[in-house]
Design a protein around this motif. Structure first.
Motif, short mmCIF file in Angstrom:
data_model
loop_
_atom_site.label_atom_id
_atom_site.label_comp_id
_atom_site.label_asym_id
_atom_site.label_seq_id
_atom_site.Cartn_x
_atom_site.Cartn_y
_atom_site.Cartn_z
N PRO A 80 0.83 -1.13 -0.20
CA PRO A 80 0.06 0.20 -0.10
C PRO A 80 0.69 1.29 -0.01
N ILE A 81 1.91 1.17 0.69
CA ILE A 81 2.83 2.55 0.75
C ILE A 81 3.51 2.75 -0.41
N ALA A 82 3.78 1.77 -1.27
CA ALA A 82 4.41 1.95 -2.56
C ALA A 82 3.58 2.42 -3.40
N ARG A 83 2.43 1.93 -3.33
CA ARG A 83 1.22 2.38 -4.37
C ARG A 83 0.80 3.80 -3.94
N ASP A 84 0.77 4.33 -2.68
CA ASP A 84 0.50 5.71 -2.31
C ASP A 84 1.71 6.65 -2.91
N ILE A 85 2.84 6.34 -2.93
CA ILE A 85 4.03 7.03 -3.50
C ILE A 85 3.78 7.36 -4.85
N ILE A 86 3.61 6.21 -5.58
CA ILE A 86 3.23 6.60 -7.29
C ILE A 86 1.89 7.24 -7.35
N GLU A 87 0.92 7.02 -6.59
CA GLU A 87 -0.26 7.89 -6.93
C GLU A 87 0.18 9.32 -6.73
N SER A 88 0.77 9.67 -5.78
CA SER A 88 1.25 10.97 -5.46
C SER A 88 1.92 11.65 -6.56
N PHE A 89 2.95 10.54 -6.88
CA PHE A 89 3.73 11.34 -8.15
C PHE A 89 2.88 11.66 -9.24
N ILE A 90 1.84 10.54 -9.85
CA ILE A 90 0.97 10.67 -10.84
C ILE A 90 0.17 12.05 -10.70
N ALA A 91 -0.19 12.41 -9.57
CA ALA A 91 -0.97 13.60 -9.27
C ALA A 91 -0.21 14.83 -9.66
N GLU A 92 1.22 14.68 -9.71
CA GLU A 92 2.28 15.96 -9.88
C GLU A 92 2.27 16.06 -11.18
N VAL A 93 1.92 15.08 -12.02
CA VAL A 93 2.38 15.27 -13.58
C VAL A 93 1.23 15.53 -14.19
N PRO A 94 0.77 16.72 -15.15
CA PRO A 94 -0.07 17.10 -15.68
C PRO A 94 -0.84 16.20 -16.81
N PHE A 95 0.20 15.32 -17.48
CA PHE A 95 -0.40 14.64 -18.73
C PHE A 95 -0.42 13.31 -18.24
N LEU A 96 -0.54 12.97 -16.96
CA LEU A 96 -0.98 11.75 -16.41
C LEU A 96 -2.18 11.59 -15.80
N GLU A 97 -2.81 10.51 -16.00
CA GLU A 97 -4.43 10.30 -15.33
C GLU A 97 -4.37 8.94 -14.60
N LEU A 98 -4.37 8.80 -13.26
CA LEU A 98 -4.61 7.39 -12.65
C LEU A 98 -5.90 6.81 -12.80
N LYS A 99 -6.17 5.77 -13.49
CA LYS A 99 -7.57 5.29 -13.65
C LYS A 99 -7.94 4.04 -12.44
N ALA A 100 -6.76 3.57 -11.85
CA ALA A 100 -7.12 2.49 -10.94
C ALA A 100 -5.76 2.03 -10.24
N SER A 101 -5.92 1.53 -9.11
CA SER A 101 -4.57 1.13 -8.41
C SER A 101 -4.81 -0.09 -7.88
N PHE A 102 -4.09 -1.15 -7.78
CA PHE A 102 -4.25 -2.55 -7.33
C PHE A 102 -3.33 -3.13 -6.68
#
Length: 235
Positions: free
Chosen positions: A13-35
């Motif tokens: 979960p912590i590793a997913r949280d880190i990548i989710e926060s990174f994606i949120a910082e990049v304007p051209f990325l959109e997170l659709k799901a996390s597993f």
């Protein structure tokens, strides 16, 4: 700006949280799901179109490598691992990059910019046919003219095509299937899944092996051998 659709696959979960926060910082990325479970990610990928998958490699029951190998038409894969020795194995599955844990944002940004550039190139047409006797291909940042009768063979190399001509070669994005509409009989023939060759470039035949005039040896698919021999006038 059209955003690149992403998913994350990691059992931590912590590793997913880190990548989710990174994606949120990049304007051209959109997170659709996390597993947290690769099997659920696989089901999602079979039903949805995704541009980039950020996946851990070492996970229980189902590894990231097995996940990618289960996909017939995988998106861009960026592996995330705590073990550097997994990187080579990851690249062998067709991954575009790998990130070592703990992942730094600057390294993450470099990987996604590379993925964005690759996906942008993939959407553009890399081969243009202006006249029946020539094509232009995008290679090395420019359009290169190639006369069809100069081509010895075209080889599929993953998402790329290698055009071998007299005196050199060029590589561009593309599929061999798309080239069959341009390189066709009576000059060209697809002898197996990875090669289209110029019949005039054949020097010798030995069973199911062809030697070309540049010394290249290519095997012929068994179901293509008889047709090839007929095209070359061999009965």
């Amino acid at each position: 700006m059209e955003k690149l659709k992403c998913i994350i696959v990691d059992d931590e979960p912590i590793a997913r949280d880190i990548i989710e926060s990174f994606i949120a910082e990049v304007p051209f990325l959109e997170l659709k799901a996390s597993f947290g479970e690769p099997a659920k990610a696989l089901m999602y990928l079979h039903e949805n179109t995704i541009d980039i998958v950020f996946s851990d490699i070492e996970m229980p029951k189902f590894t990231g490598l097995e996940l990618v190998q289960s996909l017939t038409n995988p998106p861009v894969i960026i592996f995330i691992t705590a073990h550097r020795n997994f990187a080579l194995e990851g690249f062998e599955t067709g991954a575009s990059d790998y990130l070592l844990k703990p992942v730094r944002f600057d390294r993450f940004l470099k990987a996604v910019n590379r993925a964005k550039e690759y996906l942008s190139l993939k959407k553009t047409t890399s081969v243009h046919q202006i006249n029946p006797d020539r094509i232009f291909i995008k290679s090395e940042g420019k359009l290169i003219k190639i006369l069809l009768n100069e081509i010895l063979y075209v080889e599929a190399q993953g998402d790329y095509l290698k055009f071998v001509i007299n005196g050199g070669s060029y590589t561009t994005l593309g599929t061999l299937k798309s080239m069959e509409e341009v390189l066709k009989l009576p000059m060209f023939f697809r002898v197996q899944r990875s090669f289209i060759l110029n019949l005039e470039a054949v020097r010798s035949l030995n069973g199911n092996m062809i030697e070309l005039i540049d010394g290249k040896n290519i095997s012929v698919a068994l179901n293509k051998k008889e047709e090839l021999y007929l095209l070359l006038g061999i009965r």
